[in-house]
Design a protein around this motif. Structure first.
Motif, short mmCIF file in Angstrom:
data_model
loop_
_atom_site.label_atom_id
_atom_site.label_comp_id
_atom_site.label_asym_id
_atom_site.label_seq_id
_atom_site.Cartn_x
_atom_site.Cartn_y
_atom_site.Cartn_z
N ASP A 92 -5.43 -11.01 1.49
CA ASP A 92 -5.06 -10.48 0.18
C ASP A 92 -6.00 -9.35 -0.23
O ASP A 92 -5.56 -8.33 -0.77
CB ASP A 92 -5.07 -11.59 -0.87
CG ASP A 92 -3.97 -12.60 -0.66
OD1 ASP A 92 -2.81 -12.18 -0.47
OD2 ASP A 92 -4.25 -13.80 -0.66
N ALA A 93 -7.29 -9.52 0.03
CA ALA A 93 -8.25 -8.47 -0.32
C ALA A 93 -7.97 -7.20 0.48
O ALA A 93 -8.05 -6.09 -0.06
CB ALA A 93 -9.67 -8.95 -0.06
N ARG A 110 3.61 -12.41 0.33
CA ARG A 110 2.22 -11.97 0.11
C ARG A 110 2.17 -10.47 -0.19
O ARG A 110 1.39 -10.02 -1.05
CB ARG A 110 1.38 -12.29 1.36
CG ARG A 110 -0.11 -12.11 1.14
CD ARG A 110 -0.88 -12.25 2.46
NE ARG A 110 -0.91 -13.60 3.00
CZ ARG A 110 -1.81 -14.52 2.67
NH1 ARG A 110 -2.77 -14.23 1.79
NH2 ARG A 110 -1.79 -15.71 3.25
N ARG A 129 3.95 1.36 -2.07
CA ARG A 129 3.23 1.34 -3.34
C ARG A 129 4.11 2.01 -4.39
O ARG A 129 4.53 3.17 -4.20
CB ARG A 129 1.90 2.08 -3.22
CG ARG A 129 1.19 2.16 -4.57
CD ARG A 129 -0.17 2.82 -4.49
NE ARG A 129 -0.70 2.99 -5.84
CZ ARG A 129 -1.95 3.35 -6.10
NH1 ARG A 129 -2.79 3.58 -5.11
NH2 ARG A 129 -2.36 3.47 -7.36
N HIS A 163 -3.34 -1.04 -0.65
CA HIS A 163 -2.58 -0.59 -1.82
C HIS A 163 -3.32 0.53 -2.53
O HIS A 163 -2.73 1.56 -2.91
CB HIS A 163 -2.34 -1.78 -2.76
CG HIS A 163 -1.37 -1.51 -3.87
ND1 HIS A 163 -1.74 -0.86 -5.04
CD2 HIS A 163 -0.05 -1.80 -4.00
CE1 HIS A 163 -0.68 -0.78 -5.84
NE2 HIS A 163 0.35 -1.33 -5.23
N ASN A 176 0.86 -8.69 -3.83
CA ASN A 176 -0.23 -7.72 -3.86
C ASN A 176 0.23 -6.32 -4.24
O ASN A 176 -0.44 -5.34 -3.94
CB ASN A 176 -0.96 -7.72 -2.53
CG ASN A 176 -1.88 -8.93 -2.39
OD1 ASN A 176 -2.93 -8.98 -3.00
ND2 ASN A 176 -1.46 -9.92 -1.61
N ASP A 224 -9.82 -12.51 4.55
CA ASP A 224 -9.11 -12.50 3.26
C ASP A 224 -8.00 -11.45 3.31
O ASP A 224 -8.20 -10.29 2.92
CB ASP A 224 -10.10 -12.18 2.13
CG ASP A 224 -9.50 -12.34 0.75
OD1 ASP A 224 -8.26 -12.43 0.63
OD2 ASP A 224 -10.28 -12.39 -0.23
N LEU A 234 -5.06 -6.30 1.73
CA LEU A 234 -3.82 -5.71 1.19
C LEU A 234 -4.09 -4.95 -0.10
O LEU A 234 -3.50 -3.89 -0.33
CB LEU A 234 -2.77 -6.80 0.97
CG LEU A 234 -2.02 -7.26 2.21
CD1 LEU A 234 -1.19 -8.50 1.89
CD2 LEU A 234 -1.12 -6.15 2.76
N ARG A 235 -4.97 -5.46 -0.94
CA ARG A 235 -5.31 -4.73 -2.17
C ARG A 235 -6.02 -3.42 -1.84
O ARG A 235 -5.78 -2.40 -2.49
CB ARG A 235 -6.17 -5.61 -3.08
CG ARG A 235 -5.41 -6.78 -3.71
CD ARG A 235 -6.22 -7.44 -4.81
NE ARG A 235 -7.41 -8.12 -4.32
CZ ARG A 235 -7.45 -9.38 -3.90
NH1 ARG A 235 -6.34 -10.12 -3.91
NH2 ARG A 235 -8.59 -9.92 -3.50
#
Length: 242
Positions: free
Chosen positions: A132-133, A205, A234, A139, A209, A130, A135-136
């Motif tokens: 995206d997870a 992407r 960020r 972040h 995010n 995942d 990347l979060r």
């Protein structure tokens, strides 16, 4: 074949660790490109007073690039493969470099906590279940205004980019890897790239995010259109509030 994921991918990297450095050394520009991507973080004063996370450090090639470009930074290098990490940690490092065994999805459990001033991730995101997870998570680990650089195989979208990638993998990399007993990992390598984001899609992407100032930067040589550096930041609290 299906893509390798999670513990199956880590096990494949464990097995390949013994010959990994030899294979990547045959890739023209491999180490120079990593240093170029590390410089693209744009951190000042050789990283003095800064904390940098090397996420997915493998046998330490990305760590070495960071240590050369940012000799004064405190570098935490992390990888999910115990075998790769053992190879990395066995090399000679300055005292400001430390290694931790942890998957990118479970950093907090391993005691890897922020804030970091920068995160560097080489050849990681197409290998996680995942992205995206992850990347979060990245972040959240960055300080406001902290910087991300991703060095990744991401095809540029032209038919010739995929053709060159396939030719290199099937004509050179996979035959050698198969002789070494690691054919499955390097078949995964080919497929993971052709099934992952194009360069434009991965830049989108990053923005989705929460990263701003996103840039997609090519790398020279045969990897033009195949490997890119992506940089992002960020936002500060004030910028986020807007």
């Amino acid at each position: 074949m299906t893509l390798l994921r999670d513990e199956h991918l880590a096990a494949a990297f464990d097995h390949a660790a013994r010959s990994y450095d030899t294979l990547v050394a045959a890739n023209p520009g491999y180490h120079a490109h990593l240093r170029r991507s590390a410089r693209r973080l744009g951190l000042p004063r050789g990283g003095e007073g800064l904390r940098v996370l090397d996420l997915g450090c493998g046998t330490g090639a990305s760590t070495a690039a960071l240590a050369e470009v940012l000799p004064s930074a405190d570098i935490t290098a992390v990888d999910a493969s115990a075998g790769m990490l053992e190879r990395a940690a066995a090399k000679t490092w300055p005292p400001n470099v430390m290694f931790t065994h942890a998957p990118a999805e479970r950093l907090a459990e391993a005691g890897v906590t922020g804030p970091f001033d920068a995160v560097f991730a080489a050849y990681l995101f197409r290998n996680v279940t995942d992205p995206d997870a992850v990347l979060r998570t990245v972040h959240g680990l960055l300080a406001p205004g902290g910087r991300l650089a991703v060095h990744e195989y991401t095809l540029g979208g032209r038919r010739t980019d995929r053709a060159v990638w396939t030719l290199v993998c099937r004509g050179a990399v996979q035959p050698v890897a198969t002789l070494l007993g690691d054919g499955g990992l390097y078949r995964h390598l080919w497929r993971s790239v052709v099934e992952f984001d194009t360069a434009d899609r991965f830049a989108d992407r990053l923005r989705a995010n929460g990263f701003d100032s996103v840039r997609r930067l090519p790398l020279p040589g045969w990897q033009t259109g195949i490997t890119h550096t992506f940089t992002g930041r960020r936002p500060t609290t004030t910028e986020t509030a807007r």
